[in-house]
Design an enzyme around this catalytic site. Structure first.
Site, PDB file in Angstrom:
ATOM      1  N   HIS A 154      53.658  30.445  21.881  1.00  0.00           N
ATOM      2  CA  HIS A 154      53.955  31.713  22.553  1.00  0.00           C
ATOM      3  C   HIS A 154      52.770  32.251  23.347  1.00  0.00           C
ATOM      4  O   HIS A 154      51.632  32.179  22.874  1.00  0.00           O
ATOM      5  CB  HIS A 154      54.397  32.754  21.518  1.00  0.00           C
ATOM      6  CG  HIS A 154      55.569  32.306  20.712  1.00  0.00           C
ATOM      7  ND1 HIS A 154      55.426  31.746  19.457  1.00  0.00           N
ATOM      8  CD2 HIS A 154      56.896  32.315  20.978  1.00  0.00           C
ATOM      9  CE1 HIS A 154      56.632  31.429  18.985  1.00  0.00           C
ATOM     10  NE2 HIS A 154      57.530  31.763  19.881  1.00  0.00           N
ATOM     11  N   ASP A 168      49.737  31.674  20.047  1.00  0.00           N
ATOM     12  CA  ASP A 168      49.917  30.729  18.955  1.00  0.00           C
ATOM     13  C   ASP A 168      50.382  29.403  19.549  1.00  0.00           C
ATOM     14  O   ASP A 168      50.375  29.248  20.767  1.00  0.00           O
ATOM     15  CB  ASP A 168      50.876  31.307  17.893  1.00  0.00           C
ATOM     16  CG  ASP A 168      52.315  31.432  18.369  1.00  0.00           C
ATOM     17  OD1 ASP A 168      52.645  30.901  19.451  1.00  0.00           O
ATOM     18  OD2 ASP A 168      53.119  32.057  17.657  1.00  0.00           O
ATOM     19  N   SER A 197      62.572  33.437  20.255  1.00  0.00           N
ATOM     20  CA  SER A 197      61.331  34.074  19.816  1.00  0.00           C
ATOM     21  C   SER A 197      60.484  34.624  20.953  1.00  0.00           C
ATOM     22  O   SER A 197      59.640  35.499  20.719  1.00  0.00           O
ATOM     23  CB  SER A 197      60.493  33.084  19.000  1.00  0.00           C
ATOM     24  OG  SER A 197      60.157  31.946  19.778  1.00  0.00           O
TER      25      SER A 197
END
Length: 365
Positions: free
Chosen positions: A329, A326, A35
């Site tokens: 990240h 978040d 991600s």
């Protein structure tokens, strides 16, 4: 010099250094991993590992979510700018990846994946590393149909490759639940050794598929992200167990990359010490212009580190003051700092050389 003055000067220098100046005529760029570098492949999959709803993308040029786990640009986007590409490589699953857009490269990354095939199993349908490499083979066949076999091989051989994977093998596997299957199978040092041996096989396959300039990032300081501060931290301190895992993993990764370079007889694999890059601004956020490196901009609970970022989450008004977007990240601003170290950092950050040096050498080849 007073600390506040020195921090202000450092912040000014960082802001100046983050100006994007393409260095050479751009080649192709390929991205593999999780991600941290996924640019939207998971949007095309039935999976819970997605970033396709607001407020993701709130600072992206379109102001819309794109599948990037960021408020704006992610690391591949910024590297693409730095190397002078007209646009960042599209997700491989995007129907727009056709014709001349194939010449720019492709992003094969998928949120939730790890080195091991059992990592991220809770996300159900994700593009595991072996499948990402299968897609890379498929991409080359599509490219050859467009430009011919010889030109396709040259484009791949001369391309820059980024691979970011490994963190999920800890946070979404070994430490996902108490007494996980992998933690019962391996003591932590043995698990790290096993991960490195499996990662080596993936990188050997990547080399066999024609990759010759591969930037391999480490895990980062996993124990210091807001999610881990909320779940495992001690009075605002990093999770010592996850920090121990990162400390074991990083040197073994470096050793393995050196072995692969010795076997290949050249500088194919470049180690990007993202653990140190992140640690710099986590331990001294004010020096980099951040107000905090503990609290996520978007989330809920302690440190905004619980759950995922949604329209119902607490959202900060100024993302430039936060190191983390978040619970897991970095913000676009933090990503820019990381890429700048990739481009110009010393061997402390990029071993055996930084991207600016590599691109300069390749432009004269």
């Amino acid at each position: 010099m007073p600390t506040s003055t020195s921090n202000f000067i450092i912040s000014c220098l960082i802001l100046l250094s983050l100006t994007i100046v393409p260095l050479v005529e751009a080649g192709a760029f390929f991205i593999f991993g999780d991600s941290l570098v996924d640019s939207g492949n998971n949007n095309f999959l039935v999976t819970t590992a997605r970033a396709d709803l607001p407020p993701y993308g709130i600072d992206y040029p379109s102001r819309r979510p794109t599948g990037r786990f960021s408020n704006g640009l992610n690391i591949p986007d910024i590297i693409s700018q730095q190397i002078g590409q007209p646009e960042a490589p599209l997700p491989y699953l995007s129907p727009e990846l056709q014709g001349n857009k194939l010449l720019i490269g492709a992003n094969f990354a998928s949120a939730g994946i790890g080195i091991l095939n059992d990592t991220g199993s809770q996300f159900i349908n994700i593009i595991r590393m072996f499948r990402q490499l299968d897609y890379f083979e498929e991409y080359q066949r599509r490219l050859a149909a467009l430009v011919g076999d010889a030109a396709a091989r040259t484009l791949v051989n001369q391309a820059l490759v980024l691979i970011t994977v490994g963190g999920n093998d800890f946070v979404n596997n070994y430490y996902l639940v108490p007494f996980s299957a992998r933690s019962r199978q391996f003591a932590l040092p043995d698990y790290v050794t096993y991960l490195i041996s499996e990662y080596k096989k993936l990188l050997q396959r990547l080399y066999s598929l024609g990759a010759r300039r591969v930037v391999v990032t480490g895990t980062g300081p996993m124990g210091c992200v807001p999610a881990e501060l909320a779940m495992r931290g001690n009075n605002g301190g990093c999770s010592q167990e996850l920090q121990r895992a990162a400390a074991l993993y990083t040197p073994l990764l470096d050793q393995m990359l050196q072995q692969l370079n010795s076997e290949s007889g050249g500088t194919v694999f470049i180690a990007a010490n993202t653990q140190q890059m992140n640690t710099d601004f986590i331990t001294n956020p004010q020096a980099f212009g951040f107000a905090t490196s503990k609290i996520a901009c978007c989330g809920q609970g302690p440190y905004n580190g619980i759950g995922v970022c949604t329209v119902w989450s607490s959202l900060c008004p100024d993302r430039s003051l936060y190191a983390f977007w978040d619970p897991f990240h970095p913000t676009e601003k933090a990503n820019r700092i990381i890429v700048q170290q990739m481009m110009t950092g010393t061997k402390k950050y990029m071993n055996p050389m930084n991207l600016s040096t590599i691109l300069a050498l390749d432009s004269r080849a």
